[in-house]
Scaffold this motif. Structure first.
Motif, mmCIF file in Angstrom:
data_model
loop_
_atom_site.group_PDB
_atom_site.id
_atom_site.type_symbol
_atom_site.label_atom_id
_atom_site.label_comp_id
_atom_site.label_asym_id
_atom_site.label_seq_id
_atom_site.Cartn_x
_atom_site.Cartn_y
_atom_site.Cartn_z
ATOM 1 N N GLU A 14 0.819 -1.218 0.000
ATOM 2 C CA GLU A 14 0.000 0.000 0.000
ATOM 3 C C GLU A 14 0.846 1.258 0.000
ATOM 4 N N ARG A 15 1.932 1.244 0.721
ATOM 5 C CA ARG A 15 2.759 2.444 0.854
ATOM 6 C C ARG A 15 4.002 2.420 -0.038
ATOM 7 N N LYS A 16 4.112 1.420 -0.899
ATOM 8 C CA LYS A 16 5.237 1.282 -1.842
ATOM 9 C C LYS A 16 6.577 1.267 -1.112
ATOM 10 N N LYS A 17 6.653 0.471 -0.067
ATOM 11 C CA LYS A 17 7.870 0.362 0.732
ATOM 12 C C LYS A 17 8.564 -0.972 0.484
ATOM 13 N N PHE A 18 8.702 -1.365 -0.766
ATOM 14 C CA PHE A 18 9.299 -2.653 -1.091
ATOM 15 C C PHE A 18 10.792 -2.699 -0.794
ATOM 16 N N TRP A 19 11.411 -1.558 -0.552
ATOM 17 C CA TRP A 19 12.818 -1.537 -0.195
ATOM 18 C C TRP A 19 13.043 -2.149 1.183
ATOM 19 N N MET A 20 11.979 -2.279 1.989
ATOM 20 C CA MET A 20 12.101 -2.869 3.320
ATOM 21 C C MET A 20 12.252 -4.390 3.263
ATOM 22 N N LEU A 21 11.815 -5.016 2.183
ATOM 23 C CA LEU A 21 11.825 -6.473 2.081
ATOM 24 C C LEU A 21 13.227 -7.077 2.201
ATOM 25 N N ILE A 23 15.825 -5.876 3.721
ATOM 26 C CA ILE A 23 16.289 -5.642 5.089
ATOM 27 C C ILE A 23 15.672 -6.659 6.033
ATOM 28 N N ILE A 24 14.381 -6.892 5.898
ATOM 29 C CA ILE A 24 13.685 -7.851 6.748
ATOM 30 C C ILE A 24 14.210 -9.262 6.515
ATOM 31 N N LEU A 25 14.434 -9.620 5.268
ATOM 32 C CA LEU A 25 14.946 -10.959 4.963
ATOM 33 C C LEU A 25 16.350 -11.179 5.523
ATOM 34 N N VAL A 26 17.208 -10.194 5.418
ATOM 35 C CA VAL A 26 18.566 -10.322 5.948
ATOM 36 C C VAL A 26 18.528 -10.458 7.467
ATOM 37 N N LEU A 27 17.690 -9.677 8.134
ATOM 38 C CA LEU A 27 17.575 -9.786 9.580
ATOM 39 C C LEU A 27 17.069 -11.157 10.003
ATOM 40 N N LEU A 28 16.109 -11.704 9.270
ATOM 41 C CA LEU A 28 15.602 -13.040 9.584
ATOM 42 C C LEU A 28 16.660 -14.113 9.375
ATOM 43 N N VAL A 29 17.412 -14.009 8.297
ATOM 44 C CA VAL A 29 18.463 -14.995 8.020
ATOM 45 C C VAL A 29 19.554 -14.927 9.082
ATOM 46 N N LEU A 30 19.996 -13.732 9.438
ATOM 47 C CA LEU A 30 21.030 -13.601 10.455
ATOM 48 C C LEU A 30 20.541 -14.086 11.813
ATOM 49 N N GLY A 31 19.302 -13.768 12.161
ATOM 50 C CA GLY A 31 18.737 -14.243 13.416
ATOM 51 C C GLY A 31 18.642 -15.754 13.452
ATOM 52 N N GLY A 32 18.202 -16.363 12.373
ATOM 53 C CA GLY A 32 18.126 -17.819 12.300
ATOM 54 C C GLY A 32 19.496 -18.463 12.360
ATOM 55 N N LEU A 33 20.475 -17.845 11.722
ATOM 56 C CA LEU A 33 21.839 -18.366 11.752
ATOM 57 C C LEU A 33 22.406 -18.350 13.157
ATOM 58 N N ILE A 34 22.168 -17.300 13.886
ATOM 59 C CA ILE A 34 22.662 -17.206 15.261
ATOM 60 C C ILE A 34 21.972 -18.227 16.152
#
Length: 50
Positions: A14-21, A23-34
């Motif tokens: 809705e807000r055209k904030k696809f640049w956040m995707l 960032i969110i994916l990298v944070l999830l991958v790093l969190g899962g790796l830890i």
């Protein structure tokens, strides 16, 4: 959990904030790796990345 993902996707669409995707994916991958490497033998090698 599915509702959270759905709400996040609707917010980004809705807000055209696809640049956040990426960032969110990298944070999830790093969190899962830890979490996965916390008790393993490869933990010292992963912690050197940070």
């Amino acid at each position: 959990m599915i509702d959270l993902i759905k709400d996040l996707w609707l917010f980004m669409a809705e807000r055209k904030k696809f640049w956040m995707l990426p960032i969110i994916l990298v944070l999830l991958v790093l969190g899962g790796l830890i979490v996965l490497a916390q008790g393993s033998a490869i933990a010292p090698f992963i912690y050197t990345l940070f």
